[in-house]
Design a protein around this motif. Structure first.
Motif, PDB file in Angstrom:
ATOM      1  N   ASP A 383       0.778  -1.144  -0.130  1.00 47.98           N
ATOM      2  CA  ASP A 383      -0.122  -0.062   0.317  1.00 47.98           C
ATOM      3  C   ASP A 383       0.806   1.095  -0.021  1.00 47.98           C
ATOM      4  OD1 ASP A 383       1.089  -0.386   2.328  1.00 47.98           O
ATOM      5  OD2 ASP A 383      -0.724   0.025   3.639  1.00 47.98           O
ATOM      6  N   GLU A 384       1.888   1.086  -0.168  1.00 48.13           N
ATOM      7  CA  GLU A 384       2.975   2.307  -0.169  1.00 48.13           C
ATOM      8  C   GLU A 384       3.215   2.730  -1.612  1.00 48.13           C
ATOM      9  OE1 GLU A 384       5.410   5.386   0.880  1.00 48.13           O
ATOM     10  OE2 GLU A 384       3.796   4.443   2.033  1.00 48.13           O
ATOM     11  N   ALA A 385       3.163   4.416  -1.681  1.00 48.92           N
ATOM     12  CA  ALA A 385       3.594   4.874  -3.096  1.00 48.92           C
ATOM     13  C   ALA A 385       4.578   4.941  -3.242  1.00 48.92           C
ATOM     14  CB  ALA A 385       2.815   6.017  -3.206  1.00 48.92           C
ATOM     15  N   VAL A 386       5.434   4.064  -4.126  1.00 48.18           N
ATOM     16  CA  VAL A 386       6.763   4.294  -4.388  1.00 48.18           C
ATOM     17  C   VAL A 386       7.231   3.923  -5.950  1.00 48.18           C
ATOM     18  CG1 VAL A 386       9.226   3.572  -4.089  1.00 48.18           C
ATOM     19  CG2 VAL A 386       7.504   3.725  -2.209  1.00 48.18           C
ATOM     20  N   GLU A 387       7.866   4.822  -6.608  1.00 50.19           N
ATOM     21  CA  GLU A 387       8.239   4.807  -8.059  1.00 50.19           C
ATOM     22  C   GLU A 387       9.467   4.180  -7.965  1.00 50.19           C
ATOM     23  OE1 GLU A 387       8.510   7.160 -12.187  1.00 50.19           O
ATOM     24  OE2 GLU A 387       7.709   8.279 -10.231  1.00 50.19           O
ATOM     25  N   GLU A 388       9.601   3.022  -8.910  1.00 53.82           N
ATOM     26  CA  GLU A 388      10.821   2.596  -9.159  1.00 53.82           C
ATOM     27  C   GLU A 388      11.328   2.577 -10.541  1.00 53.82           C
ATOM     28  OE1 GLU A 388      10.425  -1.896  -9.125  1.00 53.82           O
ATOM     29  OE2 GLU A 388       8.910  -1.281  -7.820  1.00 53.82           O
ATOM     30  N   THR A 389      12.664   2.595 -10.879  1.00 52.46           N
ATOM     31  CA  THR A 389      13.172   2.231 -12.169  1.00 52.46           C
ATOM     32  C   THR A 389      13.578   0.936 -12.539  1.00 52.46           C
ATOM     33  OG1 THR A 389      13.683   4.820 -12.122  1.00 52.46           O
ATOM     34  CG2 THR A 389      14.533   3.568 -13.819  1.00 52.46           C
ATOM     35  N   GLU A 390      13.338   0.574 -13.720  1.00 50.07           N
ATOM     36  CA  GLU A 390      13.881  -0.716 -14.264  1.00 50.07           C
ATOM     37  C   GLU A 390      15.554  -0.732 -14.219  1.00 50.07           C
ATOM     38  OE1 GLU A 390      12.781  -3.712 -14.598  1.00 50.07           O
ATOM     39  OE2 GLU A 390      10.857  -3.529 -14.713  1.00 50.07           O
ATOM     40  N   THR A 391      16.160  -1.556 -13.849  1.00 45.10           N
ATOM     41  CA  THR A 391      17.577  -1.898 -14.121  1.00 45.10           C
ATOM     42  C   THR A 391      17.653  -3.338 -14.734  1.00 45.10           C
ATOM     43  OG1 THR A 391      17.911  -2.919 -11.976  1.00 45.10           O
ATOM     44  CG2 THR A 391      18.150  -0.345 -12.224  1.00 45.10           C
ATOM     45  N   PRO A 392      18.723  -3.667 -15.579  1.00 43.29           N
ATOM     46  CA  PRO A 392      19.027  -5.053 -15.775  1.00 43.29           C
ATOM     47  C   PRO A 392      18.758  -6.029 -15.034  1.00 43.29           C
ATOM     48  CG  PRO A 392      20.651  -3.418 -16.831  1.00 43.29           C
ATOM     49  CD  PRO A 392      19.917  -2.662 -15.723  1.00 43.29           C
ATOM     50  N   GLY A 514      15.344  -6.514   2.851  1.00 35.86           N
ATOM     51  CA  GLY A 514      16.145  -6.894   1.863  1.00 35.86           C
ATOM     52  C   GLY A 514      15.566  -6.442   0.461  1.00 35.86           C
ATOM     53  N   ARG A 515      14.471  -5.624   0.331  1.00 32.91           N
ATOM     54  CA  ARG A 515      13.769  -5.302  -0.991  1.00 32.91           C
ATOM     55  C   ARG A 515      14.344  -4.114  -1.436  1.00 32.91           C
ATOM     56  NH1 ARG A 515       8.511  -4.479  -0.526  1.00 32.91           N
ATOM     57  NH2 ARG A 515       8.544  -4.222   1.880  1.00 32.91           N
ATOM     58  N   PHE A 516      15.269  -4.000  -2.189  1.00 33.10           N
ATOM     59  CA  PHE A 516      15.840  -2.782  -2.903  1.00 33.10           C
ATOM     60  C   PHE A 516      15.355  -2.456  -4.228  1.00 33.10           C
ATOM     61  CE2 PHE A 516      18.387  -2.535   0.980  1.00 33.10           C
ATOM     62  CZ  PHE A 516      19.146  -3.858   1.214  1.00 33.10           C
ATOM     63  N   TYR A 517      14.998  -1.296  -4.542  1.00 34.37           N
ATOM     64  CA  TYR A 517      14.596  -0.683  -5.857  1.00 34.37           C
ATOM     65  C   TYR A 517      14.775   0.784  -6.018  1.00 34.37           C
ATOM     66  CZ  TYR A 517      10.837   0.348  -2.476  1.00 34.37           C
ATOM     67  OH  TYR A 517      10.227   0.641  -1.423  1.00 34.37           O
ATOM     68  N   VAL A 518      15.144   1.215  -7.190  1.00 30.50           N
ATOM     69  CA  VAL A 518      15.510   2.633  -7.121  1.00 30.50           C
ATOM     70  C   VAL A 518      14.181   3.506  -7.143  1.00 30.50           C
ATOM     71  CG1 VAL A 518      16.184   4.136  -8.968  1.00 30.50           C
ATOM     72  CG2 VAL A 518      17.113   1.754  -9.161  1.00 30.50           C
ATOM     73  N   VAL A 519      14.538   4.401  -6.352  1.00 27.00           N
ATOM     74  CA  VAL A 519      13.452   5.408  -6.292  1.00 27.00           C
ATOM     75  C   VAL A 519      13.701   6.793  -6.665  1.00 27.00           C
ATOM     76  CG1 VAL A 519      11.987   6.584  -4.493  1.00 27.00           C
ATOM     77  CG2 VAL A 519      12.827   4.305  -3.950  1.00 27.00           C
ATOM     78  N   GLU A 520      13.064   7.260  -7.934  1.00 26.38           N
ATOM     79  CA  GLU A 520      13.195   8.480  -8.483  1.00 26.38           C
ATOM     80  C   GLU A 520      12.603   9.710  -7.664  1.00 26.38           C
ATOM     81  OE1 GLU A 520      14.978   8.795 -10.756  1.00 26.38           O
ATOM     82  OE2 GLU A 520      15.167   6.925 -11.831  1.00 26.38           O
ATOM     83  N   ARG A 521      13.339  10.690  -7.826  1.00 21.99           N
ATOM     84  CA  ARG A 521      12.739  12.046  -6.897  1.00 21.99           C
ATOM     85  C   ARG A 521      11.809  12.712  -7.813  1.00 21.99           C
ATOM     86  NH1 ARG A 521      16.255  16.384  -3.582  1.00 21.99           N
ATOM     87  NH2 ARG A 521      14.513  17.513  -2.773  1.00 21.99           N
ATOM     88  N   GLU A 522      10.424  12.698  -7.392  1.00 18.38           N
ATOM     89  CA  GLU A 522       9.406  13.253  -8.461  1.00 18.38           C
ATOM     90  C   GLU A 522       8.777  14.325  -7.434  1.00 18.38           C
ATOM     91  OE1 GLU A 522       9.143  13.079 -11.525  1.00 18.38           O
ATOM     92  OE2 GLU A 522      10.164  11.288 -11.773  1.00 18.38           O
ATOM     93  N   ASP A 523       8.262  15.330  -7.908  1.00 18.96           N
ATOM     94  CA  ASP A 523       7.442  16.411  -7.387  1.00 18.96           C
ATOM     95  C   ASP A 523       6.266  15.701  -6.723  1.00 18.96           C
ATOM     96  OD1 ASP A 523       8.576  18.930  -9.385  1.00 18.96           O
ATOM     97  OD2 ASP A 523       9.326  18.057  -7.513  1.00 18.96           O
ATOM     98  N   GLU A 524       5.511  15.079  -7.870  1.00 17.28           N
ATOM     99  CA  GLU A 524       4.410  14.654  -7.437  1.00 17.28           C
ATOM    100  C   GLU A 524       4.415  13.177  -6.824  1.00 17.28           C
ATOM    101  OE1 GLU A 524       5.565  12.932 -11.335  1.00 17.28           O
ATOM    102  OE2 GLU A 524       5.230  14.777 -10.388  1.00 17.28           O
TER     103      GLU A 524
END
Length: 538
Positions: A383-392, A514-524
């Motif tokens: 239920d947490e709002a987090v945006e992630e970016t794909e990596t290989p 141990g769950r790591f994912y890229v979080v982009e900095r966004e205004d929204e």
């Protein structure tokens, strides 16, 4: 030789300001000249002093600790480290850092060396944050003077330096300290014994006693040794029944006013404990350790120069060539070590005849994988709002939920071995640091291949500087995992400043699991990916 002191630190800002600039007129002079008090030997586990202070305050506030750090002061004797020599200042900082690492191995540390003491001696201030990065708790051991003194005495002996207030040789019993309080004859005989001792320590240590007695004799001093059995346990450092060697020095007294020249005797303990048998043997042992340490240092320097020369002479090679060569060499070495030479084939095997099926029957066949990808249970949503970016590496891990996971290492039965283990440390004590980073690299790769969560405790105390230092040899999955972890830490800090405690909790929980994912900095406000797919493996 060094003395130590340890005390709690309640205000990191004030302490850091004193260490960098001083107080009063000294601070004003540095501010006017644009200088500071920091001498060679400085070390900081954070990127700067300000970042170190921020880290300490954040850890203390997060755990509601009043004591933010422990402050150690390490003072070195001017006879062993010269305050005017930059190399000695650097060595003082290195020794202070090594002492801190032994006392608090998992705590962030800062070392500031000063050369402006009123006593004209090298001294180092050490600030150790009150937080163990492995356990997450405040350190419980080595917080007293007695504990730090024991560790420091051991370190001084290993480095071939003198020890303060040792079992037999107390600081107040040093010849240089006692000489002024003695009479003329005692000063005369003590000076000659000290000269003989210094000459003997420069020669063959195996024949120290013989050389020492001969040097004393050339200076008009006879050495008389006697043995006696200790008859009580009341004397410190001695047991009843021990055999102890006593030394008496005999010389002609021609300096005592109003007395005719005559031969006189003086017990070694009456002059200085340095001149007793125990004191002499301790000096021999300290010199032996110093020579051994110097030999190791020179050997390491020769090896370093050879590596530099070999690197300079070798033609440049790409990262892919180096990695391929390393993997081939590692594979060959480990297979030979694990299996040994292959046994010769039997006549039946040479003819290609069928072999016994007993071994095959002992191994049960593996259960087949489900043909339908939908049969694999999906990951629980979040239920947490987090945006992630794909990596290989992340894309590979996600694909593993519904299909076969692409291997990160060549398809062999061997475990991944990090190339960092082949790195040569600049100093011997850096080997433990390289081993720790290599263990992180191996752990991330193995867990990713197995589609399992990363053990967050293994990644503690690894940051951006480590990523930059080892990016060329570290596995891509490890680099991406560590960089993703840094983006999550930064996102958690921003969320905390914004008062979004729910987001902070979600990010910290994900990192702890141990769950790591890229979080982009966004205004929204970022949007949750469907299915909660933001982890390596399941």
């Amino acid at each position: 030789m060094s003395t130590t002191h340890i005390a709690p630190v309640y205000d990191l800002g004030t302490r850091a300001d004193y260490l960098e600039m001083g107080v009063g007129a000294k601070k004003r002079d540095h501010a006017k000249a644009g200088t500071n008090r920091i001498a060679p030997g400085f070390h900081c586990d954070a990127g700067s002093i300000d970042e170190f202070i921020e880290l300490g305050n954040r850890l203390a506030a997060g755990h509601k600790r009043r004591v933010k750090a422990h402050g150690m002061l390490v003072n070195f004797h001017p006879d062993e480290l010269d305050v005017r020599n930059p190399d000695d200042l650097q060595r003082g900082g290195d020794l202070a850092l090594e002492l801190a690492r032994r006392a608090f191995p998992n705590s962030p540390t800062m070392v500031v060396v000063h050369d402006d003491a009123d006593g004209g001696h090298v001294h180092a201030h050490v600030v150790i944050l009150n937080h163990d990065l492995v356990s997450g708790l405040a350190p419980k051991k080595n917080r007293t003077h007695a504990a730090i003194k024991r560790l420091n005495d051991t370190l001084m002996r290993e480095e071939g330096m003198r020890v303060v207030d040792d079992q037999y040789v107390a600081a107040r019993e040093k010849w240089t300290d006692r000489r002024a309080d003695l009479q003329a004859f005692e000063q005369s005989i003590g000076d000659r014994v000290a000269e003989a001792k210094e000459v003997a320590l420069k020669g063959d240590l195996a024949a120290f006693n013989e050389v020492f007695e001969a040097e004393c004799k050339t200076r008009g001093v006879d050495v008389v040794r006697t043995e006696h059995v200790v008859d009580t346990d009341a004397r410190e450092g001695r047991r009843k029944g021990d055999v102890e060697v006593g030394i008496t020095y005999v010389a002609r007294d021609e300096v005592t006013p109003g007395k005719r020249p005559r031969r006189r005797r003086k017990a070694a303990s009456k002059l200085s404990s340095e001149f007793t048998d125990a004191g002499l043997q301790q000096a021999v042992e300290a010199e032996r350790q110093r020579r051994a340490a110097e030999a190791q240092r020179q050997a390491a320097e020769v090896q370093r120069q050879q590596r530099v020369a070999a690197t300079a002479a070798a033609p440049p090679r790409s990262r892919e060539e180096l990695r391929a060569e390393f993997l081939k060499r590692t594979r060959d070495d480990e297979v030979e070590a694990d299996t040994g030479p292959l046994a010769p084939l039997s006549p039946a095997e040479e003819q290609g005849e069928p072999q016994d099926d007993a071994v095959e029957a002992e191994v049960e066949p593996l259960a087949p994988l489900p043909a339908d990808p939908a049969a694999v249970a999906p990951l629980p949503p979040t239920d947490e709002a987090v945006e992630e970016t794909e990596t290989p590496a992340l894309a590979t891990a996600r694909a593993g939920h519904v299909g076969a996971l692409a291997p990160l290492t060549p398809a062999t039965n061997e475990r991944y071995r990090s190339p960092i283990r082949d790195q040569q440390p600049k100093r011997d004590r850096d080997q433990a640091y390289l081993d720790r980073i290599a263990a992180v690299d191996e752990h991330v790769v193995e867990r990713t291949e197995a589609r399992k969560l990363i053990d967050a405790a293994v990644l503690k105390n690894v940051g951006r500087r480590d990523i930059s230092s080892f990016r060329a040899v570290m596995h891509a999955a490890t680099v991406e995992t560590l960089e993703a972890r840094e983006t999550m830490k930064a996102a958690a800090s921003r969320a905390y400043e914004e008062g979004n405690l729910a987001r902070v909790k979600a990010l910290r929980t994900a990192m702890a699991e141990g769950r790591f994912y890229v979080v982009e900095r966004e205004d929204e406000e970022p949007v949750v990916q469907p299915g909660g797919e933001r982890q390596y493996g399941d």
